[in-house]
Design an enzyme around this catalytic site. Structure first.
Site, PDB file in Angstrom:
ATOM      1  N   CYS A  48       0.828  -1.202   0.000  1.00  0.00           N
ATOM      2  CA  CYS A  48       0.000   0.000   0.000  1.00  0.00           C
ATOM      3  C   CYS A  48       0.871   1.264   0.000  1.00  0.00           C
ATOM      4  CB  CYS A  48      -0.873   0.032   1.237  1.00  0.00           C
ATOM      5  SG  CYS A  48      -1.904  -1.415   1.404  1.00  0.00           S
TER       6      CYS A  48
ATOM      7  N   ARG B 131       5.097  -0.196  -6.018  1.00  0.00           N
ATOM      8  CA  ARG B 131       5.081  -0.966  -4.776  1.00  0.00           C
ATOM      9  C   ARG B 131       4.130  -2.150  -4.855  1.00  0.00           C
ATOM     10  NH1 ARG B 131       6.797   2.375  -0.288  1.00  0.00           N
ATOM     11  NH2 ARG B 131       5.452   1.258   1.120  1.00  0.00           N
TER      12      ARG B 131
ATOM     13  N   TRP C 277      -3.107  -2.703  -1.471  1.00  0.00           N
ATOM     14  CA  TRP C 277      -2.764  -4.100  -1.778  1.00  0.00           C
ATOM     15  C   TRP C 277      -3.545  -4.921  -0.753  1.00  0.00           C
ATOM     16  CZ3 TRP C 277      -0.222  -8.404   0.370  1.00  0.00           C
ATOM     17  CH2 TRP C 277       0.261  -9.351  -0.546  1.00  0.00           C
TER      18      TRP C 277
ATOM     19  N   ASN D 139      -1.741   2.361   5.855  1.00  0.00           N
ATOM     20  CA  ASN D 139      -0.887   1.224   5.490  1.00  0.00           C
ATOM     21  C   ASN D 139      -0.658   0.415   6.755  1.00  0.00           C
ATOM     22  OD1 ASN D 139      -0.620   2.374   3.012  1.00  0.00           O
ATOM     23  ND2 ASN D 139       1.571   2.825   3.183  1.00  0.00           N
ATOM     24  N   GLY D 140      -0.596  -0.911   6.618  1.00  0.00           N
ATOM     25  CA  GLY D 140      -0.321  -1.743   7.784  1.00  0.00           C
ATOM     26  C   GLY D 140      -1.516  -2.600   8.135  1.00  0.00           C
TER      27      GLY D 140
ATOM     28  N   GLU E 119      17.869 -18.326  -7.134  1.00  0.00           N
ATOM     29  CA  GLU E 119      17.474 -16.996  -7.613  1.00  0.00           C
ATOM     30  C   GLU E 119      16.894 -17.089  -9.033  1.00  0.00           C
ATOM     31  OE1 GLU E 119      16.790 -14.240  -6.569  1.00  0.00           O
ATOM     32  OE2 GLU E 119      17.254 -12.685  -8.013  1.00  0.00           O
TER      33      GLU E 119
ATOM     34  N   LYS F  82      13.171 -15.897  -9.973  1.00  0.00           N
ATOM     35  CA  LYS F  82      12.891 -14.900 -11.012  1.00  0.00           C
ATOM     36  C   LYS F  82      11.888 -15.462 -12.013  1.00  0.00           C
ATOM     37  CE  LYS F  82      14.064 -12.056  -9.486  1.00  0.00           C
ATOM     38  NZ  LYS F  82      14.864 -11.579  -8.384  1.00  0.00           N
TER      39      LYS F  82
ATOM     40  N   GLU G 198       8.338 -15.892 -10.454  1.00  0.00           N
ATOM     41  CA  GLU G 198       7.772 -14.606 -10.066  1.00  0.00           C
ATOM     42  C   GLU G 198       7.155 -13.849 -11.251  1.00  0.00           C
ATOM     43  OE1 GLU G 198      10.953 -12.266  -8.409  1.00  0.00           O
ATOM     44  OE2 GLU G 198       9.604 -11.180  -7.091  1.00  0.00           O
TER      45      GLU G 198
ATOM     46  N   HIS H 221      18.376 -37.394  -4.845  1.00  0.00           N
ATOM     47  CA  HIS H 221      17.673 -37.642  -3.574  1.00  0.00           C
ATOM     48  C   HIS H 221      16.200 -37.268  -3.683  1.00  0.00           C
ATOM     49  CE1 HIS H 221      21.454 -38.592  -1.668  1.00  0.00           C
ATOM     50  NE2 HIS H 221      21.968 -37.498  -2.220  1.00  0.00           N
TER      51      HIS H 221
ATOM     52  N   LYS I  41       6.163  -4.773  -4.306  1.00  0.00           N
ATOM     53  CA  LYS I  41       7.598  -4.477  -4.252  1.00  0.00           C
ATOM     54  C   LYS I  41       8.086  -4.426  -2.803  1.00  0.00           C
ATOM     55  CE  LYS I  41      11.607  -3.356  -5.860  1.00  0.00           C
ATOM     56  NZ  LYS I  41      12.394  -4.505  -6.353  1.00  0.00           N
TER      57      LYS I  41
HETATM   58  C1  AGP Z   1      12.589 -10.573  -5.458  1.00  0.00           C
HETATM   59  O1  AGP Z   1      12.518 -10.597  -6.823  1.00  0.00           O
HETATM   60  C2  AGP Z   1      11.375 -10.338  -4.726  1.00  0.00           C
HETATM   61  N1  AGP Z   1      10.413  -9.546  -5.294  1.00  0.00           N
HETATM   62  C3  AGP Z   1      11.387 -10.507  -3.228  1.00  0.00           C
HETATM   63  O2  AGP Z   1      11.762 -11.820  -2.984  1.00  0.00           O
HETATM   64  C4  AGP Z   1      12.277  -9.542  -2.400  1.00  0.00           C
HETATM   65  O3  AGP Z   1      13.614  -9.797  -2.640  1.00  0.00           O
HETATM   66  C5  AGP Z   1      11.918  -9.715  -0.913  1.00  0.00           C
HETATM   67  O4  AGP Z   1      10.584  -9.357  -0.726  1.00  0.00           O
HETATM   68  C6  AGP Z   1      12.811  -8.919  -0.006  1.00  0.00           C
HETATM   69  O5  AGP Z   1      12.695  -7.556  -0.251  1.00  0.00           O
HETATM   70  P1  AGP Z   1      13.734  -6.533   0.346  1.00  0.00           P
HETATM   71  O6  AGP Z   1      15.059  -6.852  -0.241  1.00  0.00           O
HETATM   72  O7  AGP Z   1      13.223  -5.189  -0.063  1.00  0.00           O
HETATM   73  O8  AGP Z   1      13.733  -6.723   1.834  1.00  0.00           O
END
Ligand code: AGP
Length: 609
Positions: free
Chosen positions: A2, A27, A74, A99-100, A482, A486, A489, A505, A604
């Site tokens: 948010c 965000r 959000w 927010n929160g 990673e 990616k 996501e 395994h 974000k």
């Molecule tokens: C990564 O592509 C993500 N969108 C997510 O995993 C992100 O890295 C995670 O939420 C941590 O965010 P930060 O680094 O702002 O703490």
């Protein structure tokens, strides 16, 4: 997640609110709204979907006024519906953006219902609106009404509140969520993120936990959590507007991937100028780092993977025991803490609630040596840490983290060398060699970026798939994780990352002709082991897509596709190998037509748990 923006000014604030909300879009959100005081009424427009749709509705409604608040939501409490979108209004008299999460909202809702309040939404925020209304009725003072309301509420919040009969006043407060005040010419602003205010002002003050502020056009009054009048320092933001714009690129993620050579050299520059010394981490760093017996890294998502890479470096180069843990797990675990361990939090945004809470928990357990590696100045996590290192990646807008990850890696590498020096593990010639590798790193990353045309051909193939496996070993295992993150996501393809040695395994059972297997195969000590793991895949009919260093002499064969990454760059190789997996995910997403910068269900900055 948010976002909040608000303004009290001498002229129409609607353009500032709309511009701010657009700048907060990155965000992640699913609905947006504004409320403005207009002709003695609170007039509100809310829409699910994009800010642009809400903007159209604002124009059609002819909204204008000198006092207003806006929000991107959000969804957490209640679905993505217009009645759940902010601002929430109580009896046409009080409007609130928030927010929160308010934890005791159910309890308070029942009490308010008993007082005759009627709820129109399923949100926790509507409780705040009615509660402020209730206290405003009895006190007639908006500031006091907000304070009395917050005493009754438990949880995390950043709020901005306006009242129908206070045309030149806004009250804001924060606890657990960031909020800052912008200082303009005959105007004051509020926002959850400085980027929302850049077209109006760069002069900001950050509210502290528990602060409540009252803003009029030319007056700012802040009280701390004990009700004492206080002043917070003025900051002039150096975030550039161009870093928030797309320029020649189609997506922010694409822009940010291609900005990595510069982001890396900007971050490394500090060390190239002054050497790999503890001062990189602040004036106190030498004393603190000399005493530590171990390192505890805390982070989430991509930042957690950066921490995983660092563990390999810290244990092998600095010889210091290192543990890495997902922040959301650490914060709820009974930890057998060693207060002589350095706690390193990694966060691009500096706002991730789980990481912030894990840091607070570590401090409560007795850890005094805390370091934040962060990309956003003055955000909550660095503010709660004793030492800070700011990566110089510039604003990262795409939800998928790219340049923040690689700059975190170089920051961690520099930390590792500094600790190794303090522990007498490396001499001057070794340090010079590490500096040299750092100096050449942006060039190797550029070389990796130039592989994009070949990666696009692979992306065509991946775009047709429903699953993918990523394999790596040693310090490249986190890069496999990673790469999988990616891909899932932004393309919504199910992907898993595994240490290649773990294949037999369990995950080998998944391998067939339909499961592409990406292998990170640098020319390091584990290369022969990785080759054996690849044989296991081929023997089951699996198709391999290998990122191999130029000097590792890999040949293409049936079912084995190879893209040659730059010559092996030694310990910093994970930074270079991060690039092709980012490009693979990005180009696959393009082919699948997904919303690259704003993937579904994600935000974000993850400011709730
Ligand atoms: C990564 O592509 C993500 N969108 C997510 O995993 C992100 O890295 C995670 O939420 C941590 O965010 P930060 O680094 O702002 O703490």
């Amino acid at each position: 997640m948010c976002g909040i923006v608000g303004a009290v000014a001498g002229a129409d604030v609607v353009p500032v609110l709309l511009d701010g909300l657009k700048r907060l879009e990155y965000r992640g959100y699913d609905s947006a709204g504004v409320a403005v005081l207009m002709q003695g009424e609170i007039r509100r427009v809310r829409k699910i979907g994009r800010v642009a749709e809400m903007e159209q509705a604002v124009k059609e409604a002819g909204l204008a006024g000198t006092l207003g608040i806006g929000h991107t939501r959000w969804a957490t409490h209640g679905g993505v519906t217009e009645p759940n979108a902010h601002p929430h209004v109580s009896n046409g008299q009080i409007a609130v953006v928030h927010n929160g999460i308010i934890e005791n909202h159910d309890e308070e809702r029942e009490k308010l219902k008993a007082l005759g309040y009627v709820f129109e939404s399923q949100t926790d925020t509507e409780v705040i609106a009615h509660l402020v209304h209730h206290h405003y009725q009895t006190s007639g003072n908006l500031f006091k009404a907000v304070r009395l309301s917050l005493i009754q509420l438990r949880g995390a919040y950043a709020i901005a509140v306006i009242a129908v009969d206070q045309p030149d006043r806004m009250v804001c407060a924060r606890m657990g969520c960031p909020l800052l005040i912008g200082l303009g010419e005959g105007a004051h602003y509020v926002a959850s993120d400085v980027s929302a205010l850049l077209s109006a002002t760069r002069r900001v003050v950050y509210l502290e936990e528990g602060d409540i502020a009252e803003l009029t056009r030319d007056h700012l009054h802040i009280e701390d959590q004990h009700g004492r009048h206080t002043r917070r320092p003025l900051h002039v933001s150096d975030v550039s507007l161009s870093s928030l714009e797309l320029g020649q690129f189609r997506h922010y993620m694409q822009k940010e991937i291609h900005e990595q050579p510069k982001a890396l050299s900007d971050t490394i520059d500090q060390a190239l100028e002054d050497g790999l010394t503890s001062t990189l981490f602040g004036p106190e760093a030498e004393t603190i780092l000399r005493d530590i017996e171990g390192v505890q890294i805390l982070a989430c998502g991509t930042s957690y993977y950066a921490g995983m890479v660092a563990r390999y470096w810290l244990e092998s180069i600095a010889g210091i025991p290192t543990n890495v843990e997902i922040a959301s797990e650490y914060r709820y675990r009974e930890v057998a803490a060693n207060p002589r361990h350095l706690v390193v939090t990694l966060s691009q945004s500096g706002e991730t609630l789980d990481t912030l809470e894990a840091l607070k928990y570590a401090i409560a357990l007795g850890h005094q040596a805390t370091l934040s590696i962060c990309n956003v100045r003055e955000s909550a996590i660095p503010r709660a840490s004793r030492m800070v290192f700011y990566t110089r990646a510039g604003a990262e807008i795409g939800v998928a983290s790219t340049k923040a990850f690689t700059t975190q890696l170089v920051a961690l590498f520099m930390l590792c060398v500094v600790i190794a020096k303090l522990r007498g593990r490396i001499d001057a010639s070794k340090e010079a060699a590490y500096l040299d590798t750092l100096r050449h790193l942006p060039g190797s990353v550029q070389h990796a970026l130039n592989l994009e045309p070949q990666i696009c051909v692979w992306a065509e193939h991946f775009a047709q798939k429903s699953h993918a496996l990523f394999l790596g070993r040693g310090v490249h295992y986190p890069i496999a994780l990673e790469g999988a993150l990616k891909l899932k996501e932004i393309t919504y393809i199910h992907a898993e990352g595994y240490p290649a040695g773990e294949l037999k395994h369990g995950p080998l059972a998944l391998v067939d002709a339909d499961m592409p297997v990406v292998v990170i195969a640098p020319n390091d000590a584990l290369l022969e082991k990785v080759k054996s793991n690849m044989q296991e895949v081929r023997a089951r009919g699996g198709e391999l897509f290998v990122f191999a260093d130029l000097d590792s002499h890999f040949g293409e064969q049936e079912g084995v596709h190879v893209i040659r990454t730059p010559r092996h760059v030694g310990l910093l190789s994970p930074v270079v190998h991060a690039i092709p997996v980012q490009l693979l995910a990005y180009n696959t997403a393009l082919k699948r037509g997904t919303d690259v910068d704003k993937p579904r269900n994600l935000a974000k900055s993850v400011t709730v748990e």
